[in-house]
Design an enzyme around this catalytic site. Sequence first.
Site, PDB file in Angstrom:
ATOM      1  N   LYS A 155      38.167  57.428  39.324  1.00  0.00           N
ATOM      2  CA  LYS A 155      37.764  56.669  40.507  1.00  0.00           C
ATOM      3  C   LYS A 155      38.980  56.573  41.426  1.00  0.00           C
ATOM      4  O   LYS A 155      39.734  55.597  41.365  1.00  0.00           O
ATOM      5  CB  LYS A 155      37.287  55.270  40.115  1.00  0.00           C
ATOM      6  CG  LYS A 155      35.982  55.235  39.347  1.00  0.00           C
ATOM      7  CD  LYS A 155      35.594  53.784  39.097  1.00  0.00           C
ATOM      8  CE  LYS A 155      34.263  53.654  38.409  1.00  0.00           C
ATOM      9  NZ  LYS A 155      33.921  52.224  38.190  1.00  0.00           N
TER      10      LYS A 155
ATOM     11  N   GLU B 228      40.804  60.454  28.046  1.00  0.00           N
ATOM     12  CA  GLU B 228      40.286  59.156  28.480  1.00  0.00           C
ATOM     13  C   GLU B 228      38.893  59.352  29.059  1.00  0.00           C
ATOM     14  O   GLU B 228      38.608  60.387  29.661  1.00  0.00           O
ATOM     15  CB  GLU B 228      41.237  58.558  29.524  1.00  0.00           C
ATOM     16  CG  GLU B 228      40.842  57.214  30.062  1.00  0.00           C
ATOM     17  CD  GLU B 228      40.892  56.088  29.033  1.00  0.00           C
ATOM     18  OE1 GLU B 228      40.021  56.077  28.137  1.00  0.00           O
ATOM     19  OE2 GLU B 228      41.760  55.214  29.149  1.00  0.00           O
ATOM     20  N   ASP B 229      38.025  58.354  28.890  1.00  0.00           N
ATOM     21  CA  ASP B 229      36.689  58.445  29.460  1.00  0.00           C
ATOM     22  C   ASP B 229      36.714  58.243  30.966  1.00  0.00           C
ATOM     23  O   ASP B 229      36.070  58.971  31.707  1.00  0.00           O
ATOM     24  CB  ASP B 229      35.713  57.471  28.789  1.00  0.00           C
ATOM     25  CG  ASP B 229      36.177  56.014  28.824  1.00  0.00           C
ATOM     26  OD1 ASP B 229      37.353  55.754  29.180  1.00  0.00           O
ATOM     27  OD2 ASP B 229      35.378  55.135  28.487  1.00  0.00           O
TER      28      ASP B 229
ATOM     29  N   ASP C 290      30.604  51.580  28.176  1.00  0.00           N
ATOM     30  CA  ASP C 290      29.743  50.458  27.818  1.00  0.00           C
ATOM     31  C   ASP C 290      29.795  49.326  28.824  1.00  0.00           C
ATOM     32  O   ASP C 290      30.647  49.291  29.707  1.00  0.00           O
ATOM     33  CB  ASP C 290      30.157  49.905  26.456  1.00  0.00           C
ATOM     34  CG  ASP C 290      31.460  49.119  26.526  1.00  0.00           C
ATOM     35  OD1 ASP C 290      31.458  47.957  26.086  1.00  0.00           O
ATOM     36  OD2 ASP C 290      32.471  49.647  27.019  1.00  0.00           O
TER      37      ASP C 290
ATOM     38  N   ASP D 268      40.291  54.251  36.320  1.00  0.00           N
ATOM     39  CA  ASP D 268      39.931  53.562  37.567  1.00  0.00           C
ATOM     40  C   ASP D 268      41.152  52.866  38.151  1.00  0.00           C
ATOM     41  O   ASP D 268      41.797  53.412  39.024  1.00  0.00           O
ATOM     42  CB  ASP D 268      38.709  52.649  37.400  1.00  0.00           C
ATOM     43  CG  ASP D 268      38.751  51.769  36.174  1.00  0.00           C
ATOM     44  OD1 ASP D 268      39.843  51.455  35.678  1.00  0.00           O
ATOM     45  OD2 ASP D 268      37.671  51.374  35.711  1.00  0.00           O
TER      46      ASP D 268
ATOM     47  N   GLY E 102      35.837  54.229  24.429  1.00  0.00           N
ATOM     48  CA  GLY E 102      35.032  54.945  25.406  1.00  0.00           C
ATOM     49  C   GLY E 102      35.079  56.454  25.359  1.00  0.00           C
ATOM     50  O   GLY E 102      34.109  57.109  25.704  1.00  0.00           O
TER      51      GLY E 102
ATOM     52  N   ARG F 239      26.876  52.683  25.177  1.00  0.00           N
ATOM     53  CA  ARG F 239      27.701  53.843  24.838  1.00  0.00           C
ATOM     54  C   ARG F 239      26.881  55.023  24.321  1.00  0.00           C
ATOM     55  O   ARG F 239      27.286  56.164  24.452  1.00  0.00           O
ATOM     56  CB  ARG F 239      28.733  53.492  23.761  1.00  0.00           C
ATOM     57  CG  ARG F 239      29.812  52.548  24.203  1.00  0.00           C
ATOM     58  CD  ARG F 239      30.895  52.428  23.116  1.00  0.00           C
ATOM     59  NE  ARG F 239      31.755  51.282  23.330  1.00  0.00           N
ATOM     60  CZ  ARG F 239      32.792  51.254  24.155  1.00  0.00           C
ATOM     61  NH1 ARG F 239      33.090  52.311  24.862  1.00  0.00           N
ATOM     62  NH2 ARG F 239      33.525  50.166  24.272  1.00  0.00           N
TER      63      ARG F 239
ATOM     64  N   PHE G 141      29.906  50.932  38.944  1.00  0.00           N
ATOM     65  CA  PHE G 141      30.009  50.552  37.534  1.00  0.00           C
ATOM     66  C   PHE G 141      29.031  51.408  36.754  1.00  0.00           C
ATOM     67  O   PHE G 141      27.831  51.415  37.042  1.00  0.00           O
ATOM     68  CB  PHE G 141      29.715  49.067  37.329  1.00  0.00           C
ATOM     69  CG  PHE G 141      29.918  48.643  35.904  1.00  0.00           C
ATOM     70  CD1 PHE G 141      31.193  48.585  35.365  1.00  0.00           C
ATOM     71  CD2 PHE G 141      28.843  48.335  35.100  1.00  0.00           C
ATOM     72  CE1 PHE G 141      31.390  48.217  34.040  1.00  0.00           C
ATOM     73  CE2 PHE G 141      29.029  47.965  33.772  1.00  0.00           C
ATOM     74  CZ  PHE G 141      30.304  47.913  33.236  1.00  0.00           C
TER      75      PHE G 141
END
Length: 179
Positions: free
Chosen positions: A136, A104-105, A164, A108, A50, A170, A157
């Site tokens: 998040k 990191e993308d 993705d 959460d 990601g 992506r 989401f």
Amino acid sequence: MNSDHISLHNKQFEPYLTADQLATAIGAVAARLNQDYAGQQPIFVSVLNGSFMFTADLLKAVTLDCEVCFIRVASYEGTSTTGKVKEVLGLTEELAGRPVIILEDIVDTGHTMRMLLETLGAQKPASLEVATLFLKPDCLQHPLEIRYVGLSIPNDFIVGYGLDYDGLGRNYPDVYKAV
């Protein structure tokens, strides 16, 4: 449904954040990194799959002498976390005594990040920080101090810009949220 909406695996998504908004957030993270790590040579550990777009755009704006390497972990199936992190591709670089920044993308639940901080911290880096494009905070299940956050977002989401839904989405330059 207007043309801005996308459909992936029969799930509908609407526009959420534009490429320009993402670039602004990434530029702000890069500016802080450039300031905080001036005179150092950090190693950036990019979490695949990601974070590949975030890593590429962030490092274009980082003016430090630095290295980048990649680690791949998996904890998602479909739209929800499995709660179990599986390391898929290990890290080969030596981190001892070096400033390390995990890229990191999205953070959460924090399961993946907790595991990465423990695993990489065991190598005794000089420092260990996290830079994430998205956080998040309402989803966190572990106490984590994330020093570099591009955008704090609600528990939607999202797909696009490296994120993705079962492998698709992506490649979008913008971010979309599930309808």
